[in-house]
Design a protein around this motif. Sequence first.
Motif, PDB file in Angstrom:
ATOM      1  N   GLY A 352       0.808  -1.204   0.000  1.00 34.83           N
ATOM      2  CA  GLY A 352       0.000   0.000   0.000  1.00 34.83           C
ATOM      3  C   GLY A 352       0.842   1.255   0.000  1.00 34.83           C
ATOM      4  N   ARG A 407      -5.495   5.043   6.020  1.00 33.41           N
ATOM      5  CA  ARG A 407      -4.048   4.881   5.889  1.00 33.41           C
ATOM      6  C   ARG A 407      -3.269   6.108   6.357  1.00 33.41           C
ATOM      7  NH1 ARG A 407      -2.237   0.617   3.586  1.00 33.41           N
ATOM      8  NH2 ARG A 407      -0.207   1.626   3.398  1.00 33.41           N
ATOM      9  N   ASP A 434       0.649  -3.273  -7.972  1.00 27.23           N
ATOM     10  CA  ASP A 434      -0.578  -3.407  -7.186  1.00 27.23           C
ATOM     11  C   ASP A 434      -1.027  -4.863  -7.272  1.00 27.23           C
ATOM     12  OD1 ASP A 434      -2.925  -3.272  -5.843  1.00 27.23           O
ATOM     13  OD2 ASP A 434      -3.808  -1.674  -7.032  1.00 27.23           O
TER      14      ASP A 434
END
Length: 464
Positions: A352, A407, A434
């Motif tokens: 991420g 996040r 990703d």
Amino acid sequence: MAPASQRTEPGAARDGAPKDGQKLSKRQRRRRRKGPPPLAADRATLALHDLPPSLSAKLTEAERALRARSGADEAPPAAKGRRRRRGRGRGGVAAAAVAATHAAAMSTGMAKPAPARRIDRAEGDAARIPTYAALDLGTNNCRLLIATPTRPGQFRVIDAFSRIVRLGEGLGRTGSLAAGAMDRAVAALEICSQKLSAREISGARLIATEACRSAANGAEFIERVQRDTGLALEIVTRETEARLAVSGCGSLVDRSAKGAVLFDIGGGSTEIALLDLRRGASRRLSNHIVAWTSLPVGVVTLAERHGGRDVPPEVFERMIREVEEMIAGFPGAGKLDDLVGGEGFHLLGTSGTVTTLAGVQLELERYDRRQVDGLWLASADIDRLVGRIAGWSFEERVANPCIGSERADLVLAGCAILEAIRRVWPARTLRVADRGLREGLLTEMMVADGVWRRPAPTNARQTV
């Protein structure tokens, strides 16, 4: 109203005598020669004549019974203007007799059954395509992918699920999984279980990583998951996790590269694999791993130790040095020293953290995997992005659509781990992936089942 002698039945003007001495048309002459079409009752009688005498007699009795029952059930005449009931029109009873005739003929084998539906070749091929599922329960996320194989080395995702559950919340302080964290994870896994139950799955692998590996009650939690959701999770080793990361992201390694360092920054651990490609890259890049390690640090654990909401520059630097010291204990860290920093060397990151940097770089108003996966970032771009995010307040990080509230307190810990990796293995470029463990699981299952093998030609010469 016209007298009865002047009224004509419907169709008389078409099929009767011509008016005022007009000649008959060809169509009228044909109809006169042919005669009126048989009524439904007449068609039923014709159908009965085609049957054997014994069956014809039985069907005649059935027709009489139908007529008698129809007369008994006949409702009083409807009021003027009311619509006649469907099925009460002329010939309705005879039509029922015809249906009975057909049913009886079928039972005696006289009539041919309807041909079976022809299965289209493409439809048959689709029915034979296997479906695979991969689930990754990490320290921070619960992710599921369901896919079918397509071209060699590729697959098509037909269903997916991802949710931040923070299973490892508080794990660094207590050494155990918290009750609330386990509840969140089980709720997400119940959704995954429903998705899996709704499909015919040919092969599945469901794994749990660092949080369950290191927690004192990890095994107990796995038992609860199976009891509550029916899912049997497998706690994988750090080595397996590193190999799966390579399998899932290997297709993004530059084929002209001589070496690469692949890393996966997770919630509770960071996997690093060194790939030596000087002899050429094969399809299975896991065969090119010359060294690997799994650092017991991730974005959740690092943020809990140093704080993730307000991170001044000195705290950020302290995070970087802590991770650097962990990497220093990695015996194989120097196996690509002759390639590091050169043109034939690059980094490949899956996490991420790196996808967030890519989204900020592209200034996306909404995260778009299609634009992020495979993106190349230059070293100077990474320096600028990390400095920019580190200078934002917590509220500014929340406001960014590629970071958000989920996040905002973890992204700087991820940037610190990334900076430590870049200091040990400096590279001119970094490629963003990703994808990760789920893709690695799917790839390995499909390879093991041979779904991408090309069938041998039917006219190929056989050798003994």
